[in-house]
Scaffold this motif. Structure first.
Motif, short mmCIF file in Angstrom:
data_model
loop_
_atom_site.label_atom_id
_atom_site.label_comp_id
_atom_site.label_asym_id
_atom_site.label_seq_id
_atom_site.Cartn_x
_atom_site.Cartn_y
_atom_site.Cartn_z
N PRO A 1 0.74 -1.19 -0.04
CA PRO A 1 0.10 -0.05 0.08
C PRO A 1 0.86 1.23 0.03
O PRO A 1 2.15 1.14 0.48
CB PRO A 1 -0.93 -0.09 1.25
CG PRO A 1 -0.87 -1.66 1.48
CD PRO A 1 0.54 -1.97 1.11
N THR A 2 0.50 2.52 -0.46
CA THR A 2 1.22 3.54 -0.61
C THR A 2 0.27 4.78 0.03
O THR A 2 -1.00 4.63 -0.22
CB THR A 2 1.44 3.74 -2.33
OG1 THR A 2 0.06 3.88 -2.91
CG2 THR A 2 2.32 2.64 -2.68
N VAL A 3 0.69 5.87 -0.01
CA VAL A 3 0.18 6.94 0.79
C VAL A 3 0.16 7.95 -0.12
O VAL A 3 1.53 8.51 -0.56
CB VAL A 3 0.61 7.07 2.11
CG1 VAL A 3 -0.11 8.69 2.57
CG2 VAL A 3 0.36 6.24 3.17
N VAL B 1 -4.79 1.00 -1.73
CA VAL B 1 -4.57 -0.50 -1.50
C VAL B 1 -5.18 -1.20 -2.71
O VAL B 1 -6.12 -0.79 -3.03
CB VAL B 1 -5.24 -1.20 -0.15
CG1 VAL B 1 -4.95 -2.37 0.07
CG2 VAL B 1 -4.67 0.09 1.09
N THR B 2 -4.51 -2.03 -3.05
CA THR B 2 -4.85 -2.78 -4.56
C THR B 2 -5.08 -4.17 -3.87
O THR B 2 -4.19 -4.90 -3.24
CB THR B 2 -3.84 -2.56 -5.63
OG1 THR B 2 -3.44 -1.16 -5.85
CG2 THR B 2 -4.16 -3.25 -6.83
N VAL B 3 -6.26 -4.46 -4.30
CA VAL B 3 -6.52 -6.07 -3.91
C VAL B 3 -7.02 -6.71 -5.20
O VAL B 3 -7.51 -6.14 -6.23
CB VAL B 3 -7.62 -5.90 -3.01
CG1 VAL B 3 -7.16 -5.32 -1.52
CG2 VAL B 3 -8.89 -5.26 -3.46
N GLN B 4 -7.05 -8.06 -5.08
CA GLN B 4 -7.19 -9.01 -6.42
C GLN B 4 -8.50 -9.68 -6.09
O GLN B 4 -8.87 -10.12 -5.17
CB GLN B 4 -6.23 -10.08 -6.54
CG GLN B 4 -6.60 -11.02 -7.68
CD GLN B 4 -6.51 -10.56 -8.91
OE1 GLN B 4 -5.46 -9.79 -9.21
NE2 GLN B 4 -7.51 -10.38 -9.64
N THR B 5 -9.54 -8.83 -6.77
CA THR B 5 -10.91 -9.41 -6.47
C THR B 5 -11.64 -10.34 -7.78
O THR B 5 -10.77 -10.65 -8.47
CB THR B 5 -11.84 -8.16 -6.60
OG1 THR B 5 -12.19 -7.65 -7.87
CG2 THR B 5 -11.38 -6.95 -5.70
N LEU C 1 -8.26 0.60 -3.67
CA LEU C 1 -9.52 1.37 -2.53
C LEU C 1 -8.65 2.62 -2.02
O LEU C 1 -7.53 2.43 -1.78
CB LEU C 1 -9.36 0.23 -1.33
CG LEU C 1 -10.34 -0.89 -1.58
CD1 LEU C 1 -10.02 -2.02 -0.46
CD2 LEU C 1 -11.76 -0.72 -1.77
N PHE C 2 -9.19 3.68 -1.89
CA PHE C 2 -8.92 4.89 -1.72
C PHE C 2 -9.17 5.09 -0.34
O PHE C 2 -10.45 5.32 -0.04
CB PHE C 2 -9.04 6.00 -2.61
CG PHE C 2 -8.63 5.90 -4.00
CD1 PHE C 2 -7.22 6.36 -4.09
CD2 PHE C 2 -9.18 5.13 -5.07
CE1 PHE C 2 -6.61 6.54 -5.52
CE2 PHE C 2 -8.35 5.14 -6.34
CZ PHE C 2 -7.25 5.64 -6.62
N VAL C 3 -8.40 4.65 0.74
CA VAL C 3 -8.74 4.80 2.07
C VAL C 3 -8.65 6.04 2.64
O VAL C 3 -7.49 6.54 2.94
CB VAL C 3 -8.08 3.88 2.81
CG1 VAL C 3 -8.26 3.51 4.19
CG2 VAL C 3 -8.03 2.27 2.06
N LYS C 4 -9.56 6.51 3.44
CA LYS C 4 -9.68 7.75 3.84
C LYS C 4 -10.96 8.05 4.72
O LYS C 4 -12.18 7.00 4.68
CB LYS C 4 -9.82 8.75 3.03
CG LYS C 4 -10.53 8.85 2.09
CD LYS C 4 -10.57 9.96 0.86
CE LYS C 4 -11.56 9.68 -0.34
NZ LYS C 4 -11.41 10.84 -1.26
N GLY C 5 -11.18 8.84 5.72
CA GLY C 5 -12.29 9.02 6.40
C GLY C 5 -12.80 7.82 7.25
O GLY C 5 -11.69 7.06 7.89
N GLN C 6 -13.90 7.57 7.25
CA GLN C 6 -14.47 6.35 8.21
C GLN C 6 -14.02 5.19 7.69
O GLN C 6 -13.93 4.23 8.46
CB GLN C 6 -15.91 6.36 8.10
CG GLN C 6 -16.53 5.69 9.29
CD GLN C 6 -16.85 4.19 8.82
OE1 GLN C 6 -16.97 3.93 7.62
NE2 GLN C 6 -16.82 3.18 9.94
N ALA D 1 -12.31 1.82 9.90
CA ALA D 1 -13.00 0.47 9.89
C ALA D 1 -11.72 -0.36 9.25
O ALA D 1 -11.71 -1.41 10.36
CB ALA D 1 -13.91 0.51 8.94
N ILE D 2 -10.95 -0.13 8.61
CA ILE D 2 -9.62 -0.88 8.09
C ILE D 2 -8.58 -1.17 9.37
O ILE D 2 -8.45 -2.19 9.65
CB ILE D 2 -9.05 -0.42 6.83
CG1 ILE D 2 -10.19 -0.74 5.68
CG2 ILE D 2 -7.88 -1.35 6.70
CD1 ILE D 2 -9.72 -0.12 4.35
#
Length: 229
Positions: free
Chosen positions: A44-46, A71-75, A91-96, A100-101
């Motif tokens: 993962p990168t920021v 975060v890059t995931v294999q779906t 996934l662009f992870v921010k806020g709520q 959760a993560i």
């Protein structure tokens, strides 16, 4: 076309090979229950967030940059509109979602996301808008499985289970039958023989006559029957 929100500086491999990164994971507004899950395929990168309309970098009121985790995931998702879609999603992870993560990572006993771990993010509902004209923030729950746990629960594809060997139960031992005991014959009772007199007493004519008389009486008496018990 890549939207400003989807922009991410390409990795060294993507830049070299001409790739633009995986498509963005989508959580359509109001479609509660939408879930994106898969194994983390790269570190993962920021990066700094960008305005969805202008594409400009976003800053907090104090001047600090607003950051997000990518975060890059294999779906198992495949979009026919995407050429050569391999199922990877960003996934662009921010806020709520970030909270959760983070909770999911702590629950898994990990210190962060790692390549090979499995991340699942579910859109559950909308929160309360922070102001007039603002969209209510999406709310998420997440689950994380570490790479080590995945390795322990992934069977070896080359291993073949050995067939079970059937073992017949042991045959019961033949029963031994002992012959019935034969009752002992009842004792036979014979008349008591006359007591033999010593030879010196038989020399007396009177004693000899008495012994002869007793023997005669014994011979005339029938044998006694055995007792009834």
């Amino acid at each position: 076309m890549t939207t400003p929100q989807q922009y991410q500086a390409p990795s060294a491999d993507d830049f070299l090979m001409g790739g633009g990164g995986a498509p963005t994971a989508k959580f359509p507004t109001g479609v509660y229950g939408t879930t994106v899950s898969g194994r983390v395929t790269e570190r993962p990168t920021v990066e700094q967030q960008r305005d969805i309309k202008s594409g400009d970098k976003k800053f907090w009121s104090d001047g600090n940059p607003m950051m997000q985790l990518v975060v890059t995931v294999q779906t198992d998702q495949r979009d026919p509109a995407i050429e050569d879609d391999d199922g990877r999603r960003r996934l662009f992870v921010k806020g709520q979602m970030k909270n959760a993560i983070a909770d999911a990572v702590r629950a898994a006993g990990a210190r962060g996301l790692e390549v090979g771990g499995t991340l699942a993010v579910k859109y559950t509902h909308d929160g309360t808008a922070s102001g007039v004209g603002m969209s209510p923030p999406k709310q998420y729950v997440a689950h994380y499985t570490t790479a080590a746990a995945n390795a322990l629960h992934t069977p070896d594809p080359g291993a073949v289970a050995a067939p079970q060997q059937y073992t017949a139960p042991p045959a019961p031992a033949p029963q031994q039958y002992a012959p019935a005991p034969v009752p002992a014959p009842a004792p036979q009772y014979a008349p008591a023989a006359a007591a033999a007199a010593p030879a010196e007493q038989l020399a007396n004519p009177a004693v000899a006559a008495l012994v002869a008389q007793q023997q005669a009486q014994a011979a005339a008496t029938p044998p006694l029957s055995p007792p009834p018990f």
